[in-house]
Design an enzyme around this catalytic site. Structure first.
Site, PDB file in Angstrom:
ATOM      1  NE  ARG A  69      -4.530   5.873   4.443  1.00  0.00           N
ATOM      2  CZ  ARG A  69      -3.202   5.766   4.520  1.00  0.00           C
ATOM      3  NH1 ARG A  69      -2.606   4.670   4.060  1.00  0.00           N
ATOM      4  NH2 ARG A  69      -2.490   6.733   5.049  1.00  0.00           N
ATOM      5  N   PRO A  80       8.774   1.774  -0.825  1.00  0.00           N
ATOM      6  CG  PRO A  80       8.939   3.595  -2.265  1.00  0.00           C
ATOM      7  CD  PRO A  80       8.426   2.189  -2.177  1.00  0.00           C
ATOM      8  CG  ASN A  95       2.577  -2.617   0.678  1.00  0.00           C
ATOM      9  OD1 ASN A  95       2.353  -1.634  -0.034  1.00  0.00           O
ATOM     10  ND2 ASN A  95       2.285  -2.635   1.970  1.00  0.00           N
ATOM     11  CG  HIS A 110      -2.177  -1.533  -0.687  1.00  0.00           C
ATOM     12  ND1 HIS A 110      -1.044  -0.807  -0.970  1.00  0.00           N
ATOM     13  CD2 HIS A 110      -2.707  -1.912  -1.870  1.00  0.00           C
ATOM     14  CE1 HIS A 110      -0.912  -0.739  -2.290  1.00  0.00           C
ATOM     15  NE2 HIS A 110      -1.898  -1.401  -2.858  1.00  0.00           N
ATOM     16  CD  GLU A 154      -2.352  -3.143  -5.797  1.00  0.00           C
ATOM     17  OE1 GLU A 154      -2.883  -3.567  -6.853  1.00  0.00           O
ATOM     18  OE2 GLU A 154      -2.484  -1.982  -5.403  1.00  0.00           O
TER      19      GLU A 154
END
Ligand code: DQA
Length: 157
Positions: free
Chosen positions: A107, A10, A74, A100, A98
């Protein structure tokens, strides 16, 4: 030829509207071009996919598995809560990376947990678009049996 399906979750189709301090200045289409160029160089046949829908991503994981492809994913924010994606990835027998763009570990608290992490071979975070390229290169090396050193976990692509 080694097949890799790159799956994006998304909001990744709208990078140009998102925080460039976290995600950089490239659109997803521009990232795709970079990754395609690299994939061609290392002899990987690439399928590229983005969806804002969890179910579509799950079906894309099933399709990658059925095609015998390795997966670079991702999952966007689904990373942090989608046990359905984790269950789908857990069925993969090929390498799963994976990726990112941002360093999720540096974060907000809620981004520091990846529920898909236990279902992947390894992960890359914080290197921007280079992360996708690193993932492709790792898969190519594992597939060629040329990963330097054998001291790491046993990953067969
Ligand atoms: C992301 C990190 C996620 O926390 C976020 O929801 C994204 C992108 C990344 O690539 O850094 O949509 O997966």
């Amino acid at each position: 030829m080694k097949r890799v399906h790159v799956l994006n979750g998304p909001n990744l189709g709208r990078l140009e509207w998102r925080d460039s301090a976290q995600y950089g200045d490239l659109t997803l289409a521009e990232i795709e071009s970079l990754v395609r160029a690299r994939a061609e160089t290392v002899g990987i046949e690439l399928t590229w996919f983005q969806s804002d829908h969890e179910g579509a991503l799950i079906e894309a994981i099933h399709a990658a598995i059925d095609a015998g492809a390795s997966i670079v994913i991702n999952p966007g924010a689904l990373t942090h809560y989608s046990y359905a994606l984790a269950d789908a990835l857990a069925m993969a027998e090929s390498t799963v990376v994976e990726v990112h763009l941002s360093n999720i570990h540096a974060r907000e608290d809620w981004r520091r947990t990846s529920v898909v992490a236990p279902a992947v071979t390894g992960s890359v975070a914080g290197f921007g678009p280079i992360g996708y390229v690193l993932a492709i290169e790792a898969i190519a090396q594992i597939a060629a049996g040329s990963a330097p050193g054998d001291q790491g976990p046993d990953h067969s692509a």
